[in-house]
Design a protein around this motif. Structure first.
Motif, PDB file in Angstrom:
ATOM      1  N   SER A 120       0.828  -1.199   0.000  1.00 56.38           N
ATOM      2  CA  SER A 120       0.000   0.000   0.000  1.00 56.38           C
ATOM      3  C   SER A 120       0.870   1.259   0.000  1.00 56.38           C
ATOM      4  N   TYR A 170       3.426   4.114  -1.423  1.00 53.76           N
ATOM      5  CA  TYR A 170       3.622   4.726  -2.729  1.00 53.76           C
ATOM      6  C   TYR A 170       4.774   5.721  -2.670  1.00 53.76           C
ATOM      7  N   GLY A 171       5.259   6.078  -3.850  1.00 56.38           N
ATOM      8  CA  GLY A 171       6.504   6.816  -3.998  1.00 56.38           C
ATOM      9  C   GLY A 171       6.633   8.099  -3.217  1.00 56.38           C
ATOM     10  N   TYR A 193       6.235  13.855  -6.000  1.00 57.55           N
ATOM     11  CA  TYR A 193       7.065  12.649  -5.943  1.00 57.55           C
ATOM     12  C   TYR A 193       8.448  12.923  -6.546  1.00 57.55           C
ATOM     13  N   ARG A 233       5.606   8.164 -13.304  1.00 59.49           N
ATOM     14  CA  ARG A 233       4.450   8.141 -12.407  1.00 59.49           C
ATOM     15  C   ARG A 233       4.945   8.130 -10.967  1.00 59.49           C
ATOM     16  N   ASN A 234       4.040   8.379 -10.048  1.00 55.91           N
ATOM     17  CA  ASN A 234       4.293   8.262  -8.614  1.00 55.91           C
ATOM     18  C   ASN A 234       4.055   6.782  -8.286  1.00 55.91           C
ATOM     19  N   PRO A 235       5.093   6.001  -7.988  1.00 57.82           N
ATOM     20  CA  PRO A 235       4.919   4.554  -7.821  1.00 57.82           C
ATOM     21  C   PRO A 235       3.741   4.186  -6.916  1.00 57.82           C
ATOM     22  N   ASN A 236       2.901   3.309  -7.426  1.00 56.40           N
ATOM     23  CA  ASN A 236       1.702   2.804  -6.752  1.00 56.40           C
ATOM     24  C   ASN A 236       0.639   3.877  -6.522  1.00 56.40           C
ATOM     25  N   HIS A 237       0.778   5.018  -7.183  1.00 55.14           N
ATOM     26  CA  HIS A 237      -0.203   6.092  -7.011  1.00 55.14           C
ATOM     27  C   HIS A 237      -0.501   6.785  -8.345  1.00 55.14           C
ATOM     28  N   TRP A 245      10.816   0.094  -6.980  1.00 49.93           N
ATOM     29  CA  TRP A 245       9.620   0.716  -7.541  1.00 49.93           C
ATOM     30  C   TRP A 245       9.944   1.949  -8.383  1.00 49.93           C
TER      31      TRP A 245
END
Length: 155
Positions: A9, A11-12, A85, A73-77, A68
């Motif tokens: 869960s 993120y970057g 980020y 992109r913002n990893p996982n987001h 990651w």
């Protein structure tokens, strides 16, 4: 983090915020005089134990960032908080004195992405996004008084 599936869960941008706080705390502790360090940690063995755990956390955080890594992109987001980020990525890499995250030249790749995303007016959309993009490009983070050793190669 779920070891079996690799799901996370995290993120970057928030990983960058946590790593930045950790590096800041390590810098503060490293620059304490002996009396202050004793008052804060209770003694040298407690400080050494804290320092060992903080170093392990830093290594784990940077490993997460390497795994990651993304400049698109913002990893996982996704694209949410993307420019924030990128500025966070700049902060941790400058503070930790790393030129590469794994095989990634983070600054070269990030600057290349930002140049392609720049609009015809010279910005990156909203004023706050433009500010974060410029802070990344400027390498807006001031170096620490004492470098944080990460175990990686330094330039």
């Amino acid at each position: 983090y779920v070891r079996d599936t690799g799901a996370t869960s995290a993120y970057g941008s928030m990983a960058c915020a946590g790593i930045t706080c950790l590096i800041g705390g390590m810098d503060i502790a490293a620059n304490m005089d002996d009396e202050t360090r004793r008052a804060e940690f209770g003694g040298s063995s407690q400080y050494n134990n804290w320092q060992k755990h903080a170093q392990q956390s830093l290594e784990s955080g940077l490993a997460w960032m390497e795994y990651w890594f993304s400049i698109t992109r913002n990893p996982n987001h996704g694209r949410a908080w993307y420019y924030y980020y990128l500025y966070g990525l700049e902060r941790i890499c400058m503070l930790a004195d790393v030129r590469y995250l794994g095989t990634h030249d983070w600054y070269h790749e990030g600057a290349s992405a930002l140049i392609t995303l720049q609009d015809k007016n010279g910005g990156w959309g909203r004023a706050v996004d433009t500010c974060f993009a410029l802070l990344f490009l400027k390498r807006g983070t001031v170096p620490l008084r004492k470098p944080v050793i990460t175990g990686g190669e330094h330039d």
